[in-house]
Design an enzyme around this catalytic site. Structure first.
Site: not given
Ligand code: EPZ
Length: 421
Positions: A22-23
């Site tokens: 999915k991701n």
């Molecule tokens: C991806 O989300 C995945 N989703 C998530 O899977 C996964 O949990 C996550 O990566 C971590 O591995 C998809 O790929 C569609 P991040 P993403 O940007 O890209 C903070 C599932 O269950 N952050 O690495 O949104 C954020 O708040 C989903 O399939 C900032 O602070 O994850 C979070 O606490 C859930 N500022 C952390 O980083 C930003 O600009 C991880 O976010 C971006 C992120």
């Protein structure tokens, strides 16, 4: 809203096919905006999140058709002239923000609604915004929308992420393929989905090196052409189903499974007392003995233990011998499955980002509620080994990330059914 009933019972035996990730697919689909030629994705998963991304891309003017019962997606953006990603679609799925980079690269302009928080956290976009500003975009937040403009196009830049954000790495990598000059992303995310996206962009003519490491270099090119790309195996679905025999006993083969996609998870299973062996068609999993051992878990960016398998692992550790401490370092609110597992007799104490699980002999079936995608599947897994029946409500969360979960588990002997309500 449908619910799922699981009755705990005997060992599970047989095989489960693992779908495309999915991701990965949610990042691959927006790449269509980078080219006027068709992009074909094979091994695509059939999930409601894929439908949401399809709706979003179509709202931007792209054409998306699905063949072979949804396993093949053909995307074409030669007419995609709308830079506005509307709140009505974006609010449903955080990954909608992955159109920001491609829209900026294509139109020099993007108006993308902020996704808003979700169950597991606030999920801001500061890392994305700072990166695009470094590439020459002017970005303003107005009425809940990010208004991004790069009238002279994006230019290559050296970008240092304060956190290895998966989405920001994907967004910037896509935009940088058409920027003028060289972009270097330091502290980039290293997830397999990043490598899969880079592989697809290279097939389209992009010049990318270093994907899978913390430093990715992208040389901008004039244009990208079409391509056909197979979506990588879903390591989170894989890890989820690897736990089924760990809960219930028996031996299950995961078709298409690859150990390199989740080595940290496999290492923890080994410590707990679950054997994973590679086969010609994937991975075979079975419990080593009757008891499981408690272990500590810390979620980290890849190659660390994946946050998306934390809920499932917590459920397993509820009946392990001893006390396990799980530390959730990626999201600020990702223990909502704990109170639901407690309703099944688990002993879990949550304090901030830590959950302490004291193993109990057996869980008891109970009515529980799914709260987010990964929490919902952890309740199903817990039901496989619990005494009696577990009824999980609000299973629409499941449909976002797990195709045919009832059929896949029934295929190995689970007593599980979906009740249409
Ligand atoms: C991806 O989300 C995945 N989703 C998530 O899977 C996964 O949990 C996550 O990566 C971590 O591995 C998809 O790929 C569609 P991040 P993403 O940007 O890209 C903070 C599932 O269950 N952050 O690495 O949104 C954020 O708040 C989903 O399939 C900032 O602070 O994850 C979070 O606490 C859930 N500022 C952390 O980083 C930003 O600009 C991880 O976010 C971006 C992120």
């Amino acid at each position: 809203m449908d619910s799922i009933n699981v009755t705990g019972g005997g060992a599970l035996n047989g095989e489960i096919p693992i779908a495309g990730a999915k991701n990965a697919c949610l990042a691959l689909m927006p790449a269509t905006l980078l080219s006027a030629e068709p992009l074909t994705l094979t091994n695509a998963p059939r999930l409601s999140d894929i439908k949401t991304m399809t709706d979003l891309l179509q709202s931007l003017g792209a054409e998306v058709s699905s063949l072979d019962e949804g396993r093949v997606l053909v995307l074409s953006s030669h007419n995609a002239d709308n830079p506005l990603a509307h709140y009505d679609i974006v609010r449903k799925m955080r990954a909608s923000n992955l159109v920001l980079g491609p829209l900026l690269a294509r139109h020099g302009k993007a108006i993308v609604s902020l996704p808003g928080g979700c169950a597991i956290g606030a999920r801001p976009m500061d890392i994305h915004v700072t990166a695009f500003e470094a590439m020459g975009a002017v970005i303003e937040l107005k009425d809940g929308y990010l208004h991004a403009d790069a009238p002279n196009g994006l230019k290559g830049a050296v970008i240092d992420f304060h956190f290895a954000s998966v989405g920001a790495t994907e967004n910037v990598m896509m935009a940088a393929t058409l920027a003028k000059g060289t972009t270097i992303i330091n502290n980039a995310a290293r997830e397999p989905e990043i490598v899969d996206l880079a592989d697809c962009l290279r097939r389209m003519g992009a010049q990318i090196t270093g994907d899978g490491t913390s430093s990715i270099t992208i040389e901008g090119v004039e244009s990208l052409h079409g391509a056909t790309h197979p979506v990588v195996t879903d390591r989170i679905e894989l890890g989820t189903y690897m736990l089924a025999p760990a809960f219930a006993g028996g031996e299950v083969e995961l078709i298409g499974g690859r150990i390199d996609l989740l080595q940290a998870f496999v290492d923890k299973l080994d410590q707990i007392g679950v054997d994973v062996t590679e086969t010609k068609r994937g991975l075979k999993v079975k419990r080593r003995g009757d008891t499981l051992k408690a272990v500590d878990i810390v979620t980290e960016p890849f190659p660390g233990f994946p946050t998306d398998l934390q809920a499932q692992m917590m459920a397993l550790l509820c009946t392990a011998e001893g006390t396990s401490v799980l530390e959730e370092k990626i999201f600020e609110n990702r223990f909502m499955h704990a109170p639901e597992l407690t309703r099944m007799g688990a002993s879990i104490e949550v304090q901030g980002g830590h959950a302490t699980v004291t193993g109990v002999k057996k869980l008891k079936g109970a009515p529980v509620m799914a709260t987010d995608l990964r929490a919902s599947v952890s309740l199903i897994l817990a039901g496989l080994a619990a005494e009696g029946e577990t009824k999980i409500s609000r299973v629409y969360h499941l449909d976002r990330g797990y195709e045919h979960v009832v059929a896949k588990l029934r295929g190995v002997g689970a007593q599980i059914e979906r009740i249409k309500e």
